[in-house]
Motif scaffolding. Structure first.
Motif, PDB file in Angstrom:
ATOM      1  N   ILE A  10      -4.923  -1.805  -4.069  1.00 12.44           N
ATOM      2  CA  ILE A  10      -3.957  -2.724  -4.669  1.00 12.44           C
ATOM      3  C   ILE A  10      -3.419  -2.136  -5.974  1.00 12.44           C
ATOM      4  O   ILE A  10      -2.225  -2.195  -6.246  1.00 12.44           O
ATOM      5  CB  ILE A  10      -4.583  -4.118  -4.888  1.00 12.44           C
ATOM      6  N   LEU A  11      -4.302  -1.556  -6.764  1.00 11.97           N
ATOM      7  CA  LEU A  11      -3.884  -0.922  -8.010  1.00 11.97           C
ATOM      8  C   LEU A  11      -2.911   0.223  -7.745  1.00 11.97           C
ATOM      9  O   LEU A  11      -1.896   0.349  -8.437  1.00 11.97           O
ATOM     10  CB  LEU A  11      -5.116  -0.402  -8.765  1.00 11.97           C
ATOM     11  N   LYS A  12      -3.195   1.049  -6.756  1.00 14.14           N
ATOM     12  CA  LYS A  12      -2.292   2.137  -6.394  1.00 14.14           C
ATOM     13  C   LYS A  12      -0.940   1.608  -5.944  1.00 14.14           C
ATOM     14  O   LYS A  12       0.100   2.159  -6.287  1.00 14.14           O
ATOM     15  CB  LYS A  12      -2.906   3.003  -5.294  1.00 14.14           C
ATOM     16  N   LEU A  13      -0.959   0.518  -5.188  1.00 17.28           N
ATOM     17  CA  LEU A  13       0.283  -0.092  -4.728  1.00 17.28           C
ATOM     18  C   LEU A  13       1.105  -0.616  -5.905  1.00 17.28           C
ATOM     19  O   LEU A  13       2.311  -0.397  -5.981  1.00 17.28           O
ATOM     20  CB  LEU A  13      -0.015  -1.219  -3.737  1.00 17.28           C
ATOM     21  N   VAL A  14       0.434  -1.288  -6.830  1.00 19.10           N
ATOM     22  CA  VAL A  14       1.118  -1.821  -8.015  1.00 19.10           C
ATOM     23  C   VAL A  14       1.712  -0.679  -8.837  1.00 19.10           C
ATOM     24  O   VAL A  14       2.862  -0.754  -9.290  1.00 19.10           O
ATOM     25  CB  VAL A  14       0.154  -2.685  -8.860  1.00 19.10           C
ATOM     26  N   ILE A  15       0.957   0.388  -9.009  1.00 21.65           N
ATOM     27  CA  ILE A  15       1.456   1.540  -9.774  1.00 21.65           C
ATOM     28  C   ILE A  15       2.651   2.166  -9.065  1.00 21.65           C
ATOM     29  O   ILE A  15       3.656   2.520  -9.698  1.00 21.65           O
ATOM     30  CB  ILE A  15       0.324   2.564 -10.006  1.00 21.65           C
ATOM     31  N   SER A  16       2.594   2.268  -7.750  1.00 19.10           N
ATOM     32  CA  SER A  16       3.708   2.834  -6.980  1.00 19.10           C
ATOM     33  C   SER A  16       4.958   1.976  -7.107  1.00 19.10           C
ATOM     34  O   SER A  16       6.067   2.488  -7.272  1.00 19.10           O
ATOM     35  CB  SER A  16       3.329   2.975  -5.507  1.00 19.10           C
ATOM     36  N   VAL A  17       4.780   0.663  -7.034  1.00 21.76           N
ATOM     37  CA  VAL A  17       5.922  -0.252  -7.176  1.00 21.76           C
ATOM     38  C   VAL A  17       6.510  -0.144  -8.579  1.00 21.76           C
ATOM     39  O   VAL A  17       7.735  -0.083  -8.753  1.00 21.76           O
ATOM     40  CB  VAL A  17       5.512  -1.703  -6.842  1.00 21.76           C
ATOM     41  N   CYS A  18       5.662  -0.082  -9.586  1.00 21.77           N
ATOM     42  CA  CYS A  18       6.145   0.062 -10.966  1.00 21.77           C
ATOM     43  C   CYS A  18       6.902   1.377 -11.142  1.00 21.77           C
ATOM     44  O   CYS A  18       7.973   1.406 -11.762  1.00 21.77           O
ATOM     45  CB  CYS A  18       4.987  -0.010 -11.953  1.00 21.77           C
ATOM     46  N   ALA A  20       8.476   3.030  -8.849  1.00 20.15           N
ATOM     47  CA  ALA A  20       9.746   2.903  -8.126  1.00 20.15           C
ATOM     48  C   ALA A  20      10.750   2.083  -8.928  1.00 20.15           C
ATOM     49  O   ALA A  20      11.941   2.420  -8.996  1.00 20.15           O
ATOM     50  CB  ALA A  20       9.517   2.276  -6.760  1.00 20.15           C
ATOM     51  N   LEU A  21      10.286   1.009  -9.545  1.00 23.89           N
ATOM     52  CA  LEU A  21      11.176   0.178 -10.362  1.00 23.89           C
ATOM     53  C   LEU A  21      11.684   0.938 -11.582  1.00 23.89           C
ATOM     54  O   LEU A  21      12.859   0.829 -11.944  1.00 23.89           O
ATOM     55  CB  LEU A  21      10.460  -1.108 -10.787  1.00 23.89           C
ATOM     56  N   ILE A  22      10.816   1.683 -12.206  1.00 22.02           N
ATOM     57  CA  ILE A  22      11.230   2.479 -13.368  1.00 22.02           C
ATOM     58  C   ILE A  22      12.279   3.500 -12.944  1.00 22.02           C
ATOM     59  O   ILE A  22      13.307   3.664 -13.607  1.00 22.02           O
ATOM     60  CB  ILE A  22      10.015   3.161 -14.029  1.00 22.02           C
ATOM     61  N   THR A  23      12.030   4.154 -11.823  1.00 29.79           N
ATOM     62  CA  THR A  23      12.977   5.154 -11.335  1.00 29.79           C
ATOM     63  C   THR A  23      14.305   4.508 -10.969  1.00 29.79           C
ATOM     64  O   THR A  23      15.375   5.045 -11.256  1.00 29.79           O
ATOM     65  CB  THR A  23      12.390   5.898 -10.117  1.00 29.79           C
TER      66      THR A  23
END
Length: 105
Positions: A10-18, A20-23
């Protein structure tokens, strides 16, 4: 132990989503700010060149000579900064600076 793996996923998923949003949003926004600052610097330099041409090139009917000097100066300045703009864009910046100067009096 199983709960820890789920938490890590879940942490990895949250980091990936963040990331992606930053990018997707932050990077283009920061580039826009950088471009806006670059545009403002160009406007300031063109206005300075127009004022200098007005003060140093005297006599009536010298508009073309003044504009040529402004184009030469600003083009060299932009080239030195690694900024590329078209002739039309430079012409518009010059016209805006002249208009602004005339409005000021």
């Amino acid at each position: 132990m199983q709960m820890d793996n789920v938490t890590i996923m879940i942490l990895k998923l949250v980091i990936s989503v963040c990331a992606a949003l930053i990018t997707a949003y932050a990077v283009p926004y920061l580039k826009t700010l950088k471009n806006d600052a670059r545009y403002e610097r160009m406007l300031d330099m063109v206005a300075l060149a127009v004022r200098a041409a007005e003060q140093t090139i005297t006599g009536s009917g010298q508009g073309a000579v003044k504009k040529a000097e402004v184009i030469k100066f600003v083009s060299e300045w932009l080239y030195g900064k690694g900024i590329n703009i078209t002739e039309d864009e430079l012409d518009q910046l010059i016209e805006a600076a002249v208009y602004s100067m005339k409005q000021e009096g």
